[in-house]
Design a protein around this motif. Sequence first.
Motif, PDB file in Angstrom:
ATOM      1  N   ILE A  17       0.867  -1.178   0.000  1.00  0.00           N
ATOM      2  CA  ILE A  17       0.000   0.000   0.000  1.00  0.00           C
ATOM      3  C   ILE A  17       0.901   1.225   0.000  1.00  0.00           C
ATOM      4  O   ILE A  17       1.795   1.352   0.833  1.00  0.00           O
ATOM      5  CB  ILE A  17      -0.930   0.029   1.234  1.00  0.00           C
ATOM      6  CG1 ILE A  17      -1.718  -1.277   1.363  1.00  0.00           C
ATOM      7  CG2 ILE A  17      -1.840   1.255   1.181  1.00  0.00           C
ATOM      8  CD1 ILE A  17      -2.552  -1.640   0.165  1.00  0.00           C
ATOM      9  N   LYS A  18       0.649   2.113  -0.959  1.00  0.00           N
ATOM     10  CA  LYS A  18       1.435   3.342  -1.048  1.00  0.00           C
ATOM     11  C   LYS A  18       0.615   4.497  -0.503  1.00  0.00           C
ATOM     12  O   LYS A  18      -0.541   4.685  -0.899  1.00  0.00           O
ATOM     13  CB  LYS A  18       1.826   3.614  -2.490  1.00  0.00           C
ATOM     14  CG  LYS A  18       2.685   4.843  -2.660  1.00  0.00           C
ATOM     15  CD  LYS A  18       3.123   4.945  -4.111  1.00  0.00           C
ATOM     16  CE  LYS A  18       4.031   6.101  -4.349  1.00  0.00           C
ATOM     17  NZ  LYS A  18       4.436   6.173  -5.759  1.00  0.00           N
ATOM     18  N   LEU A  19       1.226   5.235   0.421  1.00  0.00           N
ATOM     19  CA  LEU A  19       0.558   6.398   1.007  1.00  0.00           C
ATOM     20  C   LEU A  19       1.369   7.644   0.700  1.00  0.00           C
ATOM     21  O   LEU A  19       2.559   7.714   1.010  1.00  0.00           O
ATOM     22  CB  LEU A  19       0.416   6.240   2.516  1.00  0.00           C
ATOM     23  CG  LEU A  19      -0.520   5.103   2.928  1.00  0.00           C
ATOM     24  CD1 LEU A  19       0.257   3.870   3.298  1.00  0.00           C
ATOM     25  CD2 LEU A  19      -1.427   5.554   4.035  1.00  0.00           C
ATOM     26  N   ASN A  20       0.724   8.608   0.057  1.00  0.00           N
ATOM     27  CA  ASN A  20       1.320   9.916  -0.167  1.00  0.00           C
ATOM     28  C   ASN A  20       0.756  10.832   0.904  1.00  0.00           C
ATOM     29  O   ASN A  20      -0.455  10.830   1.146  1.00  0.00           O
ATOM     30  CB  ASN A  20       0.957  10.454  -1.548  1.00  0.00           C
ATOM     31  CG  ASN A  20       1.562   9.643  -2.661  1.00  0.00           C
ATOM     32  OD1 ASN A  20       1.002   8.626  -3.050  1.00  0.00           O
ATOM     33  ND2 ASN A  20       2.697  10.080  -3.163  1.00  0.00           N
ATOM     34  N   SER A  21       1.636  11.591   1.549  1.00  0.00           N
ATOM     35  CA  SER A  21       1.151  12.517   2.564  1.00  0.00           C
ATOM     36  C   SER A  21       1.885  13.839   2.464  1.00  0.00           C
ATOM     37  O   SER A  21       3.058  13.888   2.078  1.00  0.00           O
ATOM     38  CB  SER A  21       1.308  11.929   3.970  1.00  0.00           C
ATOM     39  OG  SER A  21       2.661  11.810   4.327  1.00  0.00           O
ATOM     40  N   VAL A  22       1.176  14.918   2.784  1.00  0.00           N
ATOM     41  CA  VAL A  22       1.749  16.261   2.785  1.00  0.00           C
ATOM     42  C   VAL A  22       1.180  17.051   3.951  1.00  0.00           C
ATOM     43  O   VAL A  22       0.086  16.775   4.440  1.00  0.00           O
ATOM     44  CB  VAL A  22       1.467  17.039   1.473  1.00  0.00           C
ATOM     45  CG1 VAL A  22       2.047  16.339   0.271  1.00  0.00           C
ATOM     46  CG2 VAL A  22      -0.003  17.290   1.286  1.00  0.00           C
ATOM     47  N   GLY A  23       1.936  18.037   4.356  1.00  0.00           N
ATOM     48  CA  GLY A  23       1.467  19.048   5.288  1.00  0.00           C
ATOM     49  C   GLY A  23       1.471  20.364   4.535  1.00  0.00           C
ATOM     50  O   GLY A  23       2.370  20.613   3.733  1.00  0.00           O
ATOM     51  N   ALA A  24       0.481  21.200   4.754  1.00  0.00           N
ATOM     52  CA  ALA A  24       0.391  22.479   4.050  1.00  0.00           C
ATOM     53  C   ALA A  24      -0.006  23.578   5.018  1.00  0.00           C
ATOM     54  O   ALA A  24      -0.759  23.342   5.964  1.00  0.00           O
ATOM     55  CB  ALA A  24      -0.628  22.375   2.915  1.00  0.00           C
ATOM     56  N   ILE A  25       0.526  24.766   4.767  1.00  0.00           N
ATOM     57  CA  ILE A  25       0.238  25.929   5.613  1.00  0.00           C
ATOM     58  C   ILE A  25      -0.336  27.036   4.741  1.00  0.00           C
ATOM     59  O   ILE A  25       0.170  27.293   3.648  1.00  0.00           O
ATOM     60  CB  ILE A  25       1.522  26.449   6.287  1.00  0.00           C
ATOM     61  CG1 ILE A  25       2.121  25.394   7.199  1.00  0.00           C
ATOM     62  CG2 ILE A  25       1.240  27.728   7.068  1.00  0.00           C
ATOM     63  CD1 ILE A  25       3.464  25.787   7.776  1.00  0.00           C
ATOM     64  N   ASP A  26      -1.373  27.707   5.267  1.00  0.00           N
ATOM     65  CA  ASP A  26      -1.897  28.911   4.633  1.00  0.00           C
ATOM     66  C   ASP A  26      -1.574  30.070   5.572  1.00  0.00           C
ATOM     67  O   ASP A  26      -2.218  30.223   6.613  1.00  0.00           O
ATOM     68  CB  ASP A  26      -3.405  28.804   4.412  1.00  0.00           C
ATOM     69  CG  ASP A  26      -3.975  30.004   3.672  1.00  0.00           C
ATOM     70  OD1 ASP A  26      -3.376  31.096   3.731  1.00  0.00           O
ATOM     71  OD2 ASP A  26      -5.027  29.844   3.044  1.00  0.00           O
ATOM     72  N   PRO A  27      -0.557  30.870   5.247  1.00  0.00           N
ATOM     73  CA  PRO A  27      -0.145  31.935   6.160  1.00  0.00           C
ATOM     74  C   PRO A  27      -1.189  33.038   6.337  1.00  0.00           C
ATOM     75  O   PRO A  27      -1.197  33.723   7.354  1.00  0.00           O
ATOM     76  CB  PRO A  27       1.135  32.489   5.524  1.00  0.00           C
ATOM     77  CG  PRO A  27       1.079  32.084   4.101  1.00  0.00           C
ATOM     78  CD  PRO A  27       0.261  30.827   4.044  1.00  0.00           C
ATOM     79  N   ILE A  28      -2.074  33.185   5.368  1.00  0.00           N
ATOM     80  CA  ILE A  28      -3.098  34.222   5.468  1.00  0.00           C
ATOM     81  C   ILE A  28      -4.138  33.853   6.522  1.00  0.00           C
ATOM     82  O   ILE A  28      -4.504  34.664   7.369  1.00  0.00           O
ATOM     83  CB  ILE A  28      -3.747  34.474   4.094  1.00  0.00           C
ATOM     84  CG1 ILE A  28      -2.693  35.037   3.140  1.00  0.00           C
ATOM     85  CG2 ILE A  28      -4.946  35.419   4.218  1.00  0.00           C
ATOM     86  CD1 ILE A  28      -3.120  35.080   1.698  1.00  0.00           C
TER      87      ILE A  28
END
Length: 142
Positions: A17-28
């Motif tokens: 099983i392949k898992l792609n993960s990201v964290g993202a920030i919205d500075p506004i």
Amino acid sequence: MRIPPIGRWISPAPGVIKLNSVGAIDPITRTAAVGVIARDASGNVLGGLAIPTVGCFEASLVEFHGPAAAVNFSLKEGWQHVFFELDCSVVVTKFNRMEGDASMLGIHMQPIRDNCNAFNSCSVVYAPQDANRVAHNLAKYS
């Protein structure tokens, strides 16, 4: 370290099983979020996560939450052979370090690394953001 071509998702080996993960920030809006997508060797989506958080965040800590969520999701689903693809090379490097890491991120990473011992096989590699578009869009959606 295997780096997929930009913009192209590469399937894992059969049974993995392949898992792609990201964290993202919205500075506004001062919000951060994590996106995770899990797929099998045929590219079938097995599940995903979109987890928002509120506050001011340091970028590498937000990126750390991606693999943490992906590992916990995999454990909950009972998957035994997992392949994690992250778009933050710093987190991948710290995750794959064998010796102790006394940095703040290294200390946070240790319990996640320990949880990976529950899998029969576990790999963590870097992939550019373009290869993680679905996970990134989930993070933006949340």
